[in-house]
Scaffold this motif. Structure first.
Motif, PDB file in Angstrom:
ATOM      1  N   PHE A 313       0.886  -1.258   0.084  1.00  0.00           N
ATOM      2  CA  PHE A 313       0.018   0.085  -0.157  1.00  0.00           C
ATOM      3  C   PHE A 313       0.963   1.284   0.138  1.00  0.00           C
ATOM      4  O   PHE A 313       0.325   2.374  -0.381  1.00  0.00           O
ATOM      5  CB  PHE A 313      -1.100   0.094   1.274  1.00  0.00           C
ATOM      6  N   ILE A 314       1.903   1.233   0.465  1.00  0.00           N
ATOM      7  CA  ILE A 314       2.958   2.324   0.335  1.00  0.00           C
ATOM      8  C   ILE A 314       3.381   2.494  -1.367  1.00  0.00           C
ATOM      9  O   ILE A 314       3.317   3.622  -1.865  1.00  0.00           O
ATOM     10  CB  ILE A 314       4.038   2.250   1.013  1.00  0.00           C
ATOM     11  N   SER A 315       3.602   1.445  -2.024  1.00  0.00           N
ATOM     12  CA  SER A 315       3.678   1.491  -3.434  1.00  0.00           C
ATOM     13  C   SER A 315       2.469   2.036  -3.924  1.00  0.00           C
ATOM     14  O   SER A 315       2.745   2.644  -4.953  1.00  0.00           O
ATOM     15  CB  SER A 315       4.086   0.045  -3.771  1.00  0.00           C
ATOM     16  N   ARG A 316       1.208   1.676  -3.551  1.00  0.00           N
ATOM     17  CA  ARG A 316       0.277   2.247  -4.387  1.00  0.00           C
ATOM     18  C   ARG A 316      -0.003   3.634  -3.986  1.00  0.00           C
ATOM     19  O   ARG A 316      -0.563   4.422  -4.777  1.00  0.00           O
ATOM     20  CB  ARG A 316      -1.142   1.305  -3.823  1.00  0.00           C
ATOM     21  N   GLU A 325      -4.038   7.432   3.718  1.00  0.00           N
ATOM     22  CA  GLU A 325      -4.446   6.829   4.851  1.00  0.00           C
ATOM     23  C   GLU A 325      -4.628   5.400   4.814  1.00  0.00           C
ATOM     24  O   GLU A 325      -4.827   4.848   5.767  1.00  0.00           O
ATOM     25  CB  GLU A 325      -6.124   7.608   4.875  1.00  0.00           C
ATOM     26  N   VAL A 326      -4.798   4.647   3.751  1.00  0.00           N
ATOM     27  CA  VAL A 326      -4.839   3.153   3.545  1.00  0.00           C
ATOM     28  C   VAL A 326      -3.279   2.725   4.026  1.00  0.00           C
ATOM     29  O   VAL A 326      -3.331   1.759   4.787  1.00  0.00           O
ATOM     30  CB  VAL A 326      -4.995   2.571   2.116  1.00  0.00           C
ATOM     31  N   ALA A 327      -2.514   3.289   3.672  1.00  0.00           N
ATOM     32  CA  ALA A 327      -0.679   2.891   4.068  1.00  0.00           C
ATOM     33  C   ALA A 327      -0.705   3.138   5.531  1.00  0.00           C
ATOM     34  O   ALA A 327      -0.148   2.223   6.354  1.00  0.00           O
ATOM     35  CB  ALA A 327       0.098   3.615   3.309  1.00  0.00           C
ATOM     36  N   VAL A 328      -1.376   4.379   6.103  1.00  0.00           N
ATOM     37  CA  VAL A 328      -1.138   4.578   7.429  1.00  0.00           C
ATOM     38  C   VAL A 328      -1.852   3.416   8.367  1.00  0.00           C
ATOM     39  O   VAL A 328      -1.129   3.198   9.339  1.00  0.00           O
ATOM     40  CB  VAL A 328      -1.828   6.218   7.691  1.00  0.00           C
ATOM     41  N   GLU A 329      -2.966   3.151   8.035  1.00  0.00           N
ATOM     42  CA  GLU A 329      -3.785   2.048   8.432  1.00  0.00           C
ATOM     43  C   GLU A 329      -2.979   0.848   8.653  1.00  0.00           C
ATOM     44  O   GLU A 329      -2.866   0.196   9.789  1.00  0.00           O
ATOM     45  CB  GLU A 329      -5.191   1.733   8.012  1.00  0.00           C
TER      46      GLU A 329
END
Length: 354
Positions: A313-316, A325-329
């Motif tokens: 999700f960091i890549s995305r 926010e998705v990567a943070v979660e």
């Protein structure tokens, strides 16, 4: 061209795309359809044509013909196997070479996306009310693992094994992840504290992956969890396993480690979670006999699963596919799981060898 006779919430561009796809698959009747929930990696539509239900999937981020060809080879091999649960069955096109997917231009974005049609699978995603339900998930994952080990797929997998994480995410390599932990960017400011603490923990986890290549390998689904299985609405038993997009050649025991990892941050009591883990393990091991060294690796593989999701999700985020926010979660969840493992690894090992 076949037309949508019950447009509902579909945008005119979606209706046009669906009609175009159905025509290319050889359908001539009008259709009804609605947008499905879909997943992070694709858009789905539930369609009714000629008295039959189908699912149309538009691949959003796995828009690679080689990946989809491998996925569909696995699915068609499963259809020929003696696996008892339902799995997605791609529809073959009536014209041309009879392939199972096709490129379609998205009129809104101008991008070409790969689209495929599947036969509809009955059932709903489960909601885990009682720990005993996880016995069924373990049995389903184990039964799938047992059959996947027998499949003969003539293609090389596109995805590397989980433990070769340095090869999986060019935009978020282990080195770059450690840099992000040291100096968090503005997009990840909400989890600055977690990242700085992960900076201390991640080198040991990366080191723990050495030697994993010596464990038993086979074809795996790689993402068995509640969002990727269906249960029968009458008896509540698992009736289907979906979403084989990440199927690859990997550690056999990863098929158990993945759902075990996903249990760790559920909104349940500690006692509930332990009972669920025991049921999941017991159900899986009824179907697959694991070696002691595989059981020994599970705590590290549970964390590897969570680390993989973070890097994904960091890549995305860097691709502007998902909001930060998705990567943070997921970063917060990884930190929680590492903390949990420090406290409970000994007990986890006890139930693994029981």
């Amino acid at each position: 061209m076949v037309q949508n006779i019950d447009s509902g919430s579909l945008h005119p561009s979606e209706q046009q795309r669906i009609s175009e796809v159905l025509a290319l698959y050889g359908f001539t009747s009008d259709w009804k359809g609605e947008r499905g929930k879909g997943g992070m990696n694709n858009s789905t539509y539930m369609l009714h044509v000629d008295g039959t239900n189908y699912v149309m999937r538009q691949y959003e981020t796995h828009n690679d013909p080689m990946k989809i060809t491998f996925e569909h080879e696995v699915l068609e091999a499963l259809q020929r196997s003696n696996f008892k649960l339902d799995t997605p069955s791609p529809v073959r096109r009536a014209s041309g070479e009879g392939g199972t997917f096709l490129p379609i231009k998205d009129t809104l974005t101008g991008h070409t996306k790969i689209v495929t049609l599947f036969h509809y699978s009955e059932g709903v995603n489960p909601i885990w009310h009682t720990p005993d339900q996880l016995i069924g998930l373990g049995k389903a994952a184990g039964a799938l693992s047992y059959v996947m080990a027998t499949l003969d797929i003539p293609l090389d997998p596109v995805y590397p094994p989980y433990y070769r994480i340095q090869d999986a995410y060019p935009l978020c390599s282990p080195e770059r992840l450690l840099q992000l932990c040291t100096s968090p960017p503005e997009q990840l400011a909400a989890c600055t504290n977690e990242l700085k603490q992960l900076r201390e923990a991640l080198p040991d986890l990366f080191e723990a992956l050495r030697g994993m290549e010596h464990l038993p390998h086979q074809l795996v689904h790689g993402d068995v969890n509640a969002s990727n299985v269906l249960v029968d609405q009458q008896d509540g038993g698992i009736c289907a396993i979906l979403d084989f997009e990440f199927a690859t050649w990997d550690l056999r025991v990863m098929e158990l480690a993945v759902p075990m990892s996903d249990l760790l941050t559920m909104d349940k009591s500690e006692d509930w979670m332990w009972q669920a883990q025991e049921g999941l393990i017991r159900g899986f091991r009824e179907q697959v006999s694991l070696k002691p060294e595989e059981l020994l690796a599970i705590p590290r593989l549970i964390l590897l699963r969570s680390l993989d999701v973070v890097m994904h999700f960091i890549s995305r985020m860097f691709e502007d596919t998902d909001e930060p926010e998705v990567a943070v979660e997921q970063i917060v969840k990884l930190k929680q799981r590492i903390d949990w493992m420090r406290l409970h690894e000994e007990r986890l090992r006890e139930i693994l060898v029981y």
